[in-house]
Motif scaffolding. Structure first.
Motif, PDB file in Angstrom:
ATOM      1  N   MET A 152     -34.429  50.224  19.919  1.00  0.00           N
ATOM      2  CA  MET A 152     -35.015  49.034  19.295  1.00  0.00           C
ATOM      3  C   MET A 152     -36.377  48.692  19.896  1.00  0.00           C
ATOM      4  N   GLU A 153     -37.020  49.688  20.492  1.00  0.00           N
ATOM      5  CA  GLU A 153     -38.277  49.398  21.177  1.00  0.00           C
ATOM      6  C   GLU A 153     -39.375  48.927  20.233  1.00  0.00           C
ATOM      7  N   GLU A 154     -39.276  49.245  18.933  1.00  0.00           N
ATOM      8  CA  GLU A 154     -40.295  48.832  17.982  1.00  0.00           C
ATOM      9  C   GLU A 154     -40.037  47.435  17.430  1.00  0.00           C
ATOM     10  N   LEU A 155     -38.911  46.818  17.817  1.00  0.00           N
ATOM     11  CA  LEU A 155     -38.551  45.504  17.282  1.00  0.00           C
ATOM     12  C   LEU A 155     -38.946  44.402  18.257  1.00  0.00           C
ATOM     13  N   THR A 194     -38.266  40.421  19.766  1.00  0.00           N
ATOM     14  CA  THR A 194     -37.041  39.798  20.261  1.00  0.00           C
ATOM     15  C   THR A 194     -36.199  39.214  19.134  1.00  0.00           C
ATOM     16  N   ALA A 195     -36.836  38.526  18.172  1.00  0.00           N
ATOM     17  CA  ALA A 195     -36.085  37.928  17.065  1.00  0.00           C
ATOM     18  C   ALA A 195     -35.390  39.004  16.241  1.00  0.00           C
ATOM     19  N   GLN A 196     -36.082  40.110  16.020  1.00  0.00           N
ATOM     20  CA  GLN A 196     -35.492  41.197  15.241  1.00  0.00           C
ATOM     21  C   GLN A 196     -34.338  41.853  15.995  1.00  0.00           C
ATOM     22  N   ARG A 197     -34.467  41.979  17.298  1.00  0.00           N
ATOM     23  CA  ARG A 197     -33.373  42.539  18.090  1.00  0.00           C
ATOM     24  C   ARG A 197     -32.128  41.669  17.992  1.00  0.00           C
ATOM     25  N   ARG A 198     -32.336  40.350  18.033  1.00  0.00           N
ATOM     26  CA  ARG A 198     -31.181  39.450  17.921  1.00  0.00           C
ATOM     27  C   ARG A 198     -30.485  39.618  16.583  1.00  0.00           C
ATOM     28  N   ARG A 199     -31.272  39.825  15.531  1.00  0.00           N
ATOM     29  CA  ARG A 199     -30.672  40.031  14.213  1.00  0.00           C
ATOM     30  C   ARG A 199     -29.877  41.348  14.174  1.00  0.00           C
TER      31      ARG A 199
END
Length: 350
Positions: free
Chosen positions: A78-81, A83-88
């Motif tokens: 998930m390195e391209e995401l 923080t908000a996208q990682r939570r999703r």
């Protein structure tokens, strides 16, 4: 365990299962990929269809997991995401786990339903066996004129049904064919309870000159949450009669004589493994991660190919050959080979 899981994922990628199934993403590995994963990334196709459920999401602890000099090997999917996208993504994994729980319930109920209908199919399979063995009389003429030939059993029914299958046929050798002429019936059984999977039973005629077993069994244990991901293979030990084992062949090897000995060269005869459909009853074991560390990529690829072929053969027999054996016997259900397709559909003819 990592190698076993990844090998089973590769097996699904090559399986013959064609029915609709819910797709799940492959297991995400955070941190350095284990040897098995790096190997499969080179020689294996990406797994298709369903995969075992992912582990609970954990944020990697870089201080603990990464040693000095290991940063270049670290992989964060998930390195391209942000923080908000990682939570999703992590929230969606929570939803995925709920789905996986329902999928396990579905697989358990499906196994019970398949077992119920297998019992209903059994009398039909019994009647089919009575027909091709010549034990049951056929009174319907089916609008066919008599050709003067006597009535009797259909020879080599199962040999031809298996040989006509595009996945199984290539593994049947000439020596296998002589054994399969004595194959009387094949049945499948769905396993229910704690262990899930299926069992194939091969029934042989009493006058079989090749081995003493009257029945050979092959068991495929499957992962509890998935009906096409095998976790173990077991088979009956075949009691071959002297000189009848089709899974080995004899090779002569010259014995090196002592220096200065000019006597006639000596030879020894060794039995070495050879290609045979009957090797499915003695399948290779899935190597552990420790074993894999001492194996070359070629050796790992050989084991993966053997396990993949074994499962595809067993799955094809259960889901395709047994239910429609008469159509595989005649060959009408077999797909055209590229050569046959070119002959039947020449350019410009449709």
């Amino acid at each position: 365990m990592a190698l076993a899981m990844l090998t089973r994922q590769a097996l699904r990628a090559g399986s013959l299962c064609s029915r609709a199934a819910a797709s799940r993403p492959a297991k995400v590995v955070v941190g350095r990929a284990p040897v098995a994963q790096r190997f499969l990334a080179v020689v294996g196709a990406a797994p298709k269809g369903k995969t075992p459920p992912p582990p609970p999401p954990q944020e990697p602890d870089l201080d603990d997991d990464l040693g000095e000099g290991d940063e270049e090997d670290y992989y964060d999917p998930m390195e391209e995401l942000n923080t908000a996208q990682r939570r999703r993504v992590l929230a969606m994994k929570e939803v995925q786990r709920l789905y996986d729980g329902l999928q396990r319930e579905y697989q358990a109920e499906l196994a019970q339903l398949q077992s119920k209908y297998n019992a209903k199919y059994a009398p039909l399979y019994d009647e089919r066996r009575e027909l091709f063995s010549g034990k049951k009389a056929v009174t319907d003429k089916f609008d066919l004129e008599d050709d003067g030939e006597p009535d009797g059993p259909i020879p080599d029914f199962w040999l031809n049904a298996l040989a006509n299958h595009n996945k199984i046929g290539p593994f049947i050798t000439e020596r296998d064919s002589e054994v399969l002429k004595y194959l009387e019936d094949i049945r499948s059984e769905v396993l229910v309870g704690e262990e899930r999977g299926f069992k194939l039973t091969f029934h042989f005629k009493a006058d079989n000159p090749h081995f003493t077993n009257s029945v050979l069994e092959k068991v495929y244990l499957l992962e509890p949450e998935d009906d096409v991901v095998p976790k173990a293979f077991t088979g009956t030990v075949i009691n071959w009669k002297e000189g009848r084992d089709v899974t080995v062949e004899e090779q002569k090897r010259r014995v090196k004589a002592p220096k200065g000995d000019k006597s006639k060269p000596a030879f020894v005869v060794e039995k070495v493994p050879c290609d045979s459909l009957f090797t499915i009853f003695d399948p290779p074991k899935v190597p552990t991660e420790a074993d894999a560390a001492n194996m070359s990529e070629e050796e790992l690829e050989e084991v993966e190919d053997a396990l993949s072929n074994d499962f595809e053969i067993g799955f094809a027999i259960k889901d395709q050959v047994i239910p429609r054996a008469v159509e595989w016997f005649t060959g009408e259900i077999a797909p055209l080979s590229p050569e046959d397709y070119d002959d039947e559909y020449e350019e410009g003819e449709y």
